[in-house]
Design a protein around this motif. Sequence first.
Motif: not given
Length: 507
Positions: A30-54
């Motif tokens: 289940a998705c726990p609350s309280g972890t910032e930027s946790d897209f898959n709900g495992d309690g570990i922070r994830d990172t989004a990186i954009a390449d808008p010129e790709a």
Amino acid sequence: MAGGASAVMAAALLTWGAGTGGTPAAAAVACPSGTESDFNGDGIRDTAIADPEASDDGVPKAGAVHVVYGGGKGTVTLSQALDTIPGVPEPGDQYGYSLAVYDADLDGCSDLVVGSPYEDIGTWADSGSVHVIYGSPSGLNAGGRAVKEFYQGTDKPLGGGAETDDWVGYSVAAGKTSGGTPFLLIGSPGESIDTVEDAGGFYYVSGTAQTVTFNHQDTETGGAVPGVVEQDDRFGSTLAATSTHFAVGAPGEALGTTTFAGGVAVFNHTLTSGYPKPLAGLGQDQDVISGAEEVGDQFGAALAMVPYRPSGATSTTESLLAVGVPGEDLSTTVDAGAVQVFRLTASGTFTETTWIDQNTADVDQESEAGDFFGKRLAAVNTSPNTTSTATTTRLAIGVPGEESSEEHADKGGVQIVPLVGAPGASDAWIDPGYGVPSGPASRMLTGLSLGATPSLLYVGVPYGPAEGRAVYGFPWGVTAGGAPTQTFRPGEGGLPATGVAFGTTVR
């Protein structure tokens, strides 16, 4: 939809949380609350990186966003070549130009906001759009909930009518109010108000029902928005928010006859008929604000905001707002740049607490023409529920025009200072070859990409020599020239090796 067989395969991978070229993200129960930027709900922070010129499906500058799941659980690449993402790749869309993260549906999994300000809507070029891509225990865009798309049209989520060069999604900010209500801010700085071109505005999207109101400098429903509608104000170019306040930048604001002096409007999240409450307007023509309005100052070209608790307070109801003034002239030093910090109270009053430039006592480096100090900002409060200190509240200031020699013009750099107390008391300087592992080179423009997490400051280096292009994570307590503790690089860790401007935006 475009994409053909490759898009079908990518969409199939995405349903397992992998995307194009990664390994499946381990699903949480289940998705726990309280972890910032946790897209898959495992309690570990994830990172989004954009390449808008790709390039996307061979389409130049269509843009893409790469997500790295924490804990070594794979990567996913999101783009409009996927059947599960609305739209199709078009030249110059720049998907991922802006990013934000919040829990839009309050399921405990973080959701990703992707701005594409140069998206064409019908025949309206560069009208712009924003996607909310939902997280789930299986990963982003893998839980069966369709992407929510915000764009203009009489029967569309943002209402009104699409126009050329509105730039919806040029800026985004999101979070949760102190009352627990999710909110999303969408800037549209190219919006015309009646016949006034590029006056600008922003959309406030409230709650899980995603109720939308459009706000500009003639809006009165929630109270009088500071400023007046003028050509080239570009209100909504920048946004920053906490759970109690948010700020909207208008770097093109004219103060009297002084064009592009800049201004900032401050609001809280109290709604009247869906409209947020305006609190104050900030500009250098006010006696209580340092500096003098000058042509091209662009006060508000960058914003950062964190929660603030003064000594003796038992709750956190205030905010600190940092305002970048990259065109500020320091005496005869043209476009040296500066940053001004303001304390915002719950009642809506403000006080300027600090003026920062590279001539400030004990601050590393020195001001030079064309530094553009304050062009980008990122800030953190690592302990928002305790009294704020110089250790817990930190500000990163991008200085993309910094150069060490004519050989390395505009290599750029980043100044890190405390938000509380004297800026030079515990500041740190990093730049290419001095903290940033990439060696110095011309036109790297280091400092144009900054991202704040509770533990790390992300510095994106999307330009310069190919071997140095990466995103580097530095502890907020880094000392001058200190090394990063985390690195994301194209071609490593499951990330595609085809980056063009990898790391332009990081969240």
